[in-house]
Design an enzyme around this catalytic site. Structure first.
Site, PDB file in Angstrom:
ATOM      1  N   ASN A   1       6.602   1.712  -5.488  1.00  0.00           N
ATOM      2  CA  ASN A   1       7.102   1.137  -6.912  1.00  0.00           C
ATOM      3  C   ASN A   1       6.148   1.588  -7.976  1.00  0.00           C
ATOM      4  O   ASN A   1       6.636   2.121  -9.205  1.00  0.00           O
ATOM      5  CB  ASN A   1       7.308  -0.392  -6.747  1.00  0.00           C
ATOM      6  CG  ASN A   1       8.240  -1.005  -7.830  1.00  0.00           C
ATOM      7  OD1 ASN A   1       9.075  -0.098  -8.402  1.00  0.00           O
ATOM      8  ND2 ASN A   1       7.851  -1.946  -8.674  1.00  0.00           N
TER       9      ASN A   1
ATOM     10  N   LYS B   1       3.671   6.910   4.110  1.00  0.00           N
ATOM     11  CA  LYS B   1       3.061   5.641   4.282  1.00  0.00           C
ATOM     12  C   LYS B   1       2.485   5.495   5.577  1.00  0.00           C
ATOM     13  O   LYS B   1       2.051   4.371   5.999  1.00  0.00           O
ATOM     14  CB  LYS B   1       3.542   4.589   3.652  1.00  0.00           C
ATOM     15  CG  LYS B   1       4.125   4.718   2.407  1.00  0.00           C
ATOM     16  CD  LYS B   1       4.960   3.416   1.804  1.00  0.00           C
ATOM     17  CE  LYS B   1       5.577   3.469   0.411  1.00  0.00           C
ATOM     18  NZ  LYS B   1       6.569   2.720   0.010  1.00  0.00           N
TER      19      LYS B   1
ATOM     20  N   PRO C   1       0.853  -1.309  -0.020  1.00  0.00           N
ATOM     21  CA  PRO C   1      -0.033   0.083  -0.114  1.00  0.00           C
ATOM     22  C   PRO C   1       0.840   1.307   0.000  1.00  0.00           C
ATOM     23  O   PRO C   1       1.756   1.553   0.777  1.00  0.00           O
ATOM     24  CB  PRO C   1      -0.775  -0.136   1.424  1.00  0.00           C
ATOM     25  CG  PRO C   1      -0.976  -1.708   1.649  1.00  0.00           C
ATOM     26  CD  PRO C   1       0.484  -2.130   1.260  1.00  0.00           C
ATOM     27  N   GLU C   2       0.668   2.171  -1.146  1.00  0.00           N
ATOM     28  CA  GLU C   2       1.285   3.526  -1.169  1.00  0.00           C
ATOM     29  C   GLU C   2       0.439   4.674  -0.531  1.00  0.00           C
ATOM     30  O   GLU C   2      -0.485   4.384  -0.198  1.00  0.00           O
ATOM     31  CB  GLU C   2       2.033   3.489  -2.704  1.00  0.00           C
ATOM     32  CG  GLU C   2       2.795   2.313  -3.038  1.00  0.00           C
ATOM     33  CD  GLU C   2       3.263   2.397  -4.237  1.00  0.00           C
ATOM     34  OE1 GLU C   2       3.529   3.700  -4.868  1.00  0.00           O
ATOM     35  OE2 GLU C   2       3.582   1.196  -4.884  1.00  0.00           O
TER      36      GLU C   2
ATOM     37  N   ARG D   1       1.423 -10.877   6.315  1.00  0.00           N
ATOM     38  CA  ARG D   1       2.718 -11.125   6.224  1.00  0.00           C
ATOM     39  C   ARG D   1       3.554 -10.586   7.360  1.00  0.00           C
ATOM     40  O   ARG D   1       4.779 -10.745   7.517  1.00  0.00           O
ATOM     41  CB  ARG D   1       3.183 -10.576   4.839  1.00  0.00           C
ATOM     42  CG  ARG D   1       2.712 -11.389   3.645  1.00  0.00           C
ATOM     43  CD  ARG D   1       3.320 -10.818   2.380  1.00  0.00           C
ATOM     44  NE  ARG D   1       4.704 -11.099   2.337  1.00  0.00           N
ATOM     45  CZ  ARG D   1       5.550 -10.708   1.299  1.00  0.00           C
ATOM     46  NH1 ARG D   1       4.958  -9.835   0.399  1.00  0.00           N
ATOM     47  NH2 ARG D   1       6.766 -11.031   0.970  1.00  0.00           N
TER      48      ARG D   1
END
Length: 465
Positions: free
Chosen positions: A186, A60, A2-3, A125
């Site tokens: 990214n 972020k 998530p950006e 994760r």
């Protein structure tokens, strides 16, 4: 991951649903990786009973301001998200948090408010981070270590250009640096570079004024456009690279193309998979990834024809440890015609150095060479003890007896043993003395008692001929 647009969506979700509501209960799970600087029990204890009065974000990282400190500071990591009970989960390009189960899978905490609503923070994760900050979150790490926020504090063009040109690295690496532009990840970096028509590997020091102006405008445009549609990628402009950059490597021989037919090439820049449209993103200047390009053949020949020419004075390092440098001048004994016959300047240099080293003046400059002969390790002698002395006597006696038998192959004792006829003790004694060629007392390492033992062994037929 998530950006900035996705994190802003999560902040707005909390702000619009729970502002000015009191926290009546907090349920947490143990996770020493996600919880940083506090345990899950500490988080639950210090948040329970507080009221949410505001929310904030930089890059972020977003945070919840309570009526009393400390404040929860949250980072979504790679797969972090927030869920509200009874509402659909948020959708991301690479993962989804949709589901009807509650508490949701992989939740780290569930906060219950006084109106019955519940907020969950999930992370599959375990790369998300949960912190408690005592004071203004903007003045404490990690937020205090971040750079400008393209949505909240975009610098003007002059400051932006000066900051970029102070760095020497690929432009994509700079955009991904959170200490430079907080919130750019990214896909945002690739989109900004595509819209600005700048190659991701272009070095920052070689960017033109026009490219810097385009980067400044597009960074602000891409972020504001994505946030305006609440990070819903289905509402992004259709000409964005975002729609065509995904799935690289998931389909064999995949060829990604833009709507106009331009190919999309995938390379690794700044350690990240990067989508590039070569038709509009071209490298220029003499740098790639912050390093100089390899010299062309003509450039190398030009250099060889200059200072490295054998006519020029040059210091050449010699090989070996403790190397020294000697000054090499043109040898007058080498004619011009001979020099032209040599294949390259490197060969000519080697020949000149060899002659210089073999001259009487240069002998001292040659470093000494080490012998490569392998040395046999010396076996350490055992200390003399009664046990070692006995072993040495036994070894000496056995060797002497074997030699004696070899020197007299037709000795009656051996013949008798081969025929399985056991000689008498007197015959065996005479045979050994005859084989030795000396009477027994002449051997200092063998006494008569031990000789009798050996004779008994021979008499018993335990030795082979």
């Amino acid at each position: 991951m998530p950006e900035l647009p996705e994190v802003e969506r999560a902040r707005l979700l909390i702000h619009s649903n729970f502002l000015n509501k009191a926290i009546v209960d907090v349920e947490t799970v143990v996770d020493d990786i996600v919880y940083q600087g506090c345990t899950n029990q500490e988080f639950a204890t210090k948040v329970k009973g507080r009221t949410l009065v505001d929310t904030g974000r930089r890059g972020k990282v977003f945070y919840m301001i309570l009526d009393q400190h400390p404040c929860p500071v949250l980072h979504l990591g790679m797969t972090g998200s927030v869920r509200i009970k009874g509402q659909a989960g948020l959708e991301y390009k690479d993962f989804s948090t949709a589901g009807d189960d509650w508490p949701p899978r992989f939740y780290k905490f569930v906060i219950r408010f006084d109106d019955g609503q519940e907020l969950a923070f999930t992370d599959m994760r375990r790369l998300a981070r949960i912190r408690l900050v005592d004071g203004d979150p903007l003045q404490h790490p990690p937020i205090s270590e971040l750079g400008f926020d393209p949505l909240l504090s975009m610098p003007d063009l002059d400051v932006f250009s000066e900051t970029v040109r102070r760095r020497k690295c690929p432009i994509k690496a700079l955009l991904l640096d959170q200490a430079f532009s907080a919130g750019v990840g990214n896909w945002v970096a690739d989109e900004v570079l595509f819209q600005a028509r700048v190659h991701p590997a272009q070095n920052t020091v070689s960017l033109t004024d026009a490219e810097l102006a385009a980067l400044h405008d597009q960074l602000s445009f891409v972020i504001k456009t994505a946030v305006a549609v609440n990070a819903d990628s289905n509402k992004f402009p259709t000409d964005w690279l975002f729609h065509y950059r995904w799935g690289k490597g998931r389909v064999a021989n995949r060829e990604a193309k833009m709507p106009d037919g331009s190919n999309i090439k995938f390379e690794t820049v700044a350690g990240r998979t990067t989508a590039i449209v070569p038709a509009v993103q071209k490298l220029h200047g003499n740098t790639i990834n912050g390093r100089k390009k390899n010299k062309t053949k003509s450039e190398s020949e030009d250099e060889n024809s200059g200072a490295s020419h054998p006519y020029a004075s040059k210091e050449v390092p010699l090989k070996g440890k403790g190397r020294k440098r000697i000054k090499v001048e043109r040898d007058p004994d080498i004619a011009d015609g001979d020099l032209k016959k040599l294949s390259s300047s490197r060969t000519r240099r080697k020949r000149i150095i060899k002659q210089e080293i073999t001259s009487p003046d240069a002998v001292e400059s040659k470093p000494p060479t080490k012998s490569k002969r392998l040395r046999t390790p010396i076996k350490k002698e055992e200390p003399q003890t009664p046990a070692t002395a006995a072993r040495r006597r036994q070894s000496t006696r056995a060797h002497t007896l074997k030699q004696a038998i070899k020197t007299e192959p037709i000795d009656p004792v051996v013949v008798a043993h081969k025929e399985r006829n056991r000689p008498s003790l007197d015959e065996a004694t005479g045979s050994i003395i005859s084989a030795f060629g000396h009477p027994m007392p002449d051997f200092p390492s063998v006494d008569l008692d031990d000789a009798d033992e050996m004779i008994k062994i021979i008499s018993a037929g335990s030795l082979t001929g």
